[in-house]
Design a protein around this motif. Structure first.
Motif, short mmCIF file in Angstrom:
data_model
loop_
_atom_site.label_atom_id
_atom_site.label_comp_id
_atom_site.label_asym_id
_atom_site.label_seq_id
_atom_site.Cartn_x
_atom_site.Cartn_y
_atom_site.Cartn_z
N MET A 145 6.55 1.34 -12.51
CA MET A 145 6.92 2.22 -11.41
C MET A 145 6.48 1.58 -10.10
SD MET A 145 6.18 6.24 -10.73
CE MET A 145 4.54 6.09 -10.08
N PHE A 146 7.40 1.50 -9.15
CA PHE A 146 7.15 0.93 -7.83
C PHE A 146 7.04 2.08 -6.83
CE2 PHE A 146 9.05 -2.37 -10.23
CZ PHE A 146 8.70 -3.58 -9.65
N THR A 147 5.98 2.12 -6.06
CA THR A 147 5.81 3.11 -4.99
C THR A 147 5.78 2.35 -3.68
OG1 THR A 147 4.51 4.51 -6.48
CG2 THR A 147 4.37 4.98 -4.12
N ILE A 148 6.77 2.64 -2.83
CA ILE A 148 6.97 1.90 -1.60
C ILE A 148 6.51 2.73 -0.41
CG2 ILE A 148 8.70 0.87 -0.09
CD1 ILE A 148 10.40 0.43 -2.63
N THR A 149 5.70 2.13 0.45
CA THR A 149 5.27 2.76 1.69
C THR A 149 5.62 1.81 2.84
OG1 THR A 149 3.42 3.77 0.52
CG2 THR A 149 3.31 3.78 2.92
N GLY A 150 6.33 2.31 3.83
CA GLY A 150 6.71 1.49 4.97
C GLY A 150 8.14 1.01 4.90
N ALA A 151 8.56 0.26 5.91
CA ALA A 151 9.93 -0.26 6.01
C ALA A 151 10.01 -1.59 5.26
CB ALA A 151 10.31 -0.43 7.47
N VAL A 152 10.38 -1.52 3.99
CA VAL A 152 10.43 -2.73 3.16
C VAL A 152 11.74 -3.48 3.35
CG1 VAL A 152 8.87 -1.81 1.43
CG2 VAL A 152 11.30 -1.53 1.14
N THR A 153 11.67 -4.76 3.06
CA THR A 153 12.85 -5.62 3.09
C THR A 153 13.16 -6.05 1.66
OG1 THR A 153 11.55 -7.64 3.30
CG2 THR A 153 12.14 -6.50 5.36
N PRO A 154 14.35 -6.60 1.42
CA PRO A 154 14.65 -7.13 0.08
C PRO A 154 13.64 -8.19 -0.39
CG PRO A 154 16.66 -6.93 1.35
CD PRO A 154 15.53 -6.64 2.29
N THR A 155 13.12 -8.97 0.54
CA THR A 155 12.11 -9.98 0.21
C THR A 155 10.86 -9.32 -0.36
OG1 THR A 155 12.92 -11.52 1.87
CG2 THR A 155 10.64 -11.80 1.17
N ASP A 156 10.41 -8.23 0.25
CA ASP A 156 9.23 -7.51 -0.24
C ASP A 156 9.43 -7.05 -1.68
OD1 ASP A 156 8.27 -7.76 2.39
OD2 ASP A 156 8.94 -5.74 2.94
N VAL A 157 10.58 -6.46 -1.95
CA VAL A 157 10.86 -5.94 -3.29
C VAL A 157 10.94 -7.08 -4.30
CG1 VAL A 157 12.56 -4.69 -4.68
CG2 VAL A 157 11.99 -3.88 -2.39
N ALA A 158 11.57 -8.19 -3.93
CA ALA A 158 11.68 -9.33 -4.84
C ALA A 158 10.31 -9.90 -5.18
CB ALA A 158 12.57 -10.41 -4.23
#
Length: 189
Positions: A145-158
Motif C-alpha cells: 500500500m502506497f500512501t502519498i502526501t504532497g504533489a507527487v510526480t511520475p518520477t516519485d512514484v516510479a
C-alpha cells in the motif's frame, strides 16, 4: 495536507525453468495508471535487476547484488528513464535517517528510509513530498500500500515502486546485523 493511497497486488509467474521465474507487484496507481514491478526482470552473474514499467511512469531499474530473488543494496545502481542515478548511503549510521539511501534525480534530493524497526515499512522523501509503503500479507495475498502526501510526480512514484522489489533490510540496524551473519555463512560455503 491531502493524502492519497493506492495498492499494488502480488503476482508470480513460475513457468519454465526456475531461473526464469518472475515475481512482483502490479495494479492501478490512481492518476499514474497501471504500474508493474518485476523482479528479477533480468539476471547477469551475481546481480539481479528489478524493473518498474507503467502507463505514466518512467521505466526504472534497480541493479544490485542478488539476494534470493531481489537485488540488494550492495553494489547497487539505479536507472530512471535511461539515465543513471547516483546512490549514496552510510551503512554505519546509527539512525534510520542516517542509514537511508540518498539519491539526486532531476535536480531533486531524495531519501529512501525505513520507517519502523521491521523491514515492511518505508518512505521515499523529498522536499514537500512523502510516499510511504507498507507491505501486508503473506504468499500470494501480499500487497504493497502506497500512501502519498504532497504533489507527487511520475518520477516519485516510479522510485518508490522500484524499491518494493529491492532487499532493503540493511536500512535498519537489526536487518544489517542479520545480513552480515547471512552473508558470512554464504561466503563460507
Amino acid at each position: 495536507m491531502e493524502q492519497r493511497t493506492f495498492t499494488l497486488g502480488y503476482w508470480e509467474d513460475r513457468s519454465g525453468h526456475r531461473l526464469d521465474w518472475k515475481f512482483g507487484y502490479r495494479g492501478e496507481a490512481s492518476s499514474f495508471g497501471r504500474i508493474e514491478v518485476v523482479y528479477p526482470a533480468r539476471r547477469h552473474g551475481d546481480h539481479h535487476v528489478t524493473e518498474v514499467t507503467g502507463d505514466r511512469v518512467p521505466t526504472t531499474t534497480f541493479d544490485g547484488w542478488a539476494y534470493v530473488r531481489t537485488p540488494s543494496l550492495l553494489f547497487a545502481s539505479l536507472t530512471l528513464g535511461g539515465a543513471g542515478v547516483r546512490l549514496r548511503r552510510n551503512r554505519w549510521a546509527q539512525t534510520r535517517a542516517g542509514r537511508a539511501v540518498k539519491m539526486q534525480v532531476e535536480g531533486r534530493s531524495y531519501r529512501y528510509q525505513a520507517t519502523s524497526g521491521g523491514t515492511k515499512n518505508h518512505a521515499l522523501i523529498r522536499d514537500g513530498v512523502e510516499i510511504r509503503t507498507q507491505h501486508h500479507g503473506r504468499g500470494k495475498a501480499k500487497k504493497v500500500m502506497f500512501t502519498i502526501t504532497g504533489a507527487v510526480t511520475p518520477t516519485d512514484v516510479a522510485l518508490a515502486a522500484v524499491m518494493c522489489g529491492v532487499d532493503t533490510r540493511n536500512l535498519t540496524r537489526n536487518g544489517a546485523i542479520r545480513s552480515v551473519f547471512s552473508r558470512s555463512l554464504t561466503w563460507l560455503d
